[in-house]
Design a protein around this motif. Sequence first.
Motif, mmCIF file in Angstrom:
data_model
loop_
_atom_site.group_PDB
_atom_site.id
_atom_site.type_symbol
_atom_site.label_atom_id
_atom_site.label_comp_id
_atom_site.label_asym_id
_atom_site.label_seq_id
_atom_site.Cartn_x
_atom_site.Cartn_y
_atom_site.Cartn_z
ATOM 1 N N PHE A 83 0.568 -0.974 0.306
ATOM 2 C CA PHE A 83 -0.207 -0.086 -0.033
ATOM 3 C C PHE A 83 1.234 1.090 0.171
ATOM 4 N N THR A 84 0.418 2.173 0.007
ATOM 5 C CA THR A 84 1.023 4.095 -0.432
ATOM 6 C C THR A 84 0.344 4.617 0.608
ATOM 7 N N VAL A 85 0.642 5.462 1.023
ATOM 8 C CA VAL A 85 0.025 6.826 2.080
ATOM 9 C C VAL A 85 0.285 7.334 1.508
ATOM 10 N N ASN A 86 -0.799 8.287 1.310
ATOM 11 C CA ASN A 86 0.021 9.738 0.316
ATOM 12 C C ASN A 86 -1.052 10.226 0.829
ATOM 13 N N VAL A 87 0.644 11.655 2.137
ATOM 14 C CA VAL A 87 -0.405 12.644 2.782
ATOM 15 C C VAL A 87 -0.520 13.408 2.047
ATOM 16 N N LEU A 88 -2.441 14.369 1.472
ATOM 17 C CA LEU A 88 -2.446 15.190 1.082
ATOM 18 C C LEU A 88 -2.023 16.405 1.767
ATOM 19 N N ALA A 89 -2.356 17.333 0.589
ATOM 20 C CA ALA A 89 -1.906 18.656 1.096
ATOM 21 C C ALA A 89 -3.296 20.149 1.127
ATOM 22 N N SER A 90 -3.023 21.079 1.799
ATOM 23 C CA SER A 90 -4.199 21.454 1.886
ATOM 24 C C SER A 90 -4.687 22.138 0.501
ATOM 25 N N GLY A 91 -5.416 22.386 0.238
ATOM 26 C CA GLY A 91 -6.189 23.111 -1.291
ATOM 27 C C GLY A 91 -6.475 20.933 -1.904
ATOM 28 N N LEU A 130 2.296 16.011 -0.245
ATOM 29 C CA LEU A 130 3.026 16.371 0.219
ATOM 30 C C LEU A 130 3.742 14.933 0.198
ATOM 31 N N LEU A 131 3.553 13.805 0.358
ATOM 32 C CA LEU A 131 4.300 12.722 0.653
ATOM 33 C C LEU A 131 3.628 11.233 0.473
ATOM 34 N N SER A 132 4.327 10.671 -0.064
ATOM 35 C CA SER A 132 3.736 9.390 -0.725
ATOM 36 C C SER A 132 4.558 8.184 0.287
ATOM 37 N N VAL A 133 3.967 7.699 1.064
ATOM 38 C CA VAL A 133 5.114 6.735 1.482
ATOM 39 C C VAL A 133 4.439 5.587 0.584
ATOM 40 N N ASP A 134 5.351 4.347 0.332
ATOM 41 C CA ASP A 134 4.970 3.474 -0.516
ATOM 42 C C ASP A 134 6.042 1.831 0.605
#
Length: 182
Positions: A83-91, A130-134
């Motif tokens: 899985f990949t955790v994608n940290v969303l940005a404001s907007g 902002l960041l994607s953690v694979d």
Amino acid sequence: MTVPGSGTGSTLTAPAGPDTATYRRAMGLMPTGVTVITSGNGERTEALTVSSVTSVSLEPILLLISIGAHGRMRRRIDLHGAFTVNVLASGQESLSARFAAHDRPSGQTAQEVLGTRLGGTGNVLVSGALLSVDCRVAHRYPGGDHVIFLGRVESLYRRDGPAAPLVYHCGGYTTLAGEGAY
């Protein structure tokens, strides 16, 4: 049970066994970052908005996510093993809302919304995150009506330039003081 307040002279009274609605409102007081978890790509793309994400360990580097035990995301992670955790940005509020819905897209339609880049594990990397953690699944544990996955971090993909994270608090999106300084 009565718990002392935060120095303001107030107290918090908690019943011996709160109902789920009370518990949900109480946990809403804790601000969280907003992520979209992805697993797979193309016709096998699944994505889900999740706030239950925690860094667990540095040796080895592990990340924890908690997702519903009976949903299609849990099945996709079990089949794909990553899985990949994608940290969303404001907007990115609309993206968060779209993948929090029960009728959220999957397959090629989901990938078209999320982006075309793939991480090393073959999962979609969310455009503008902002960041994607694979991660590869290292352990899996039952957790009530959820499943807790510990992922071994394989790769990090960081957005270029400053941006503020998308934050959820008390039932709505908010910003951090000093936004844009990150």
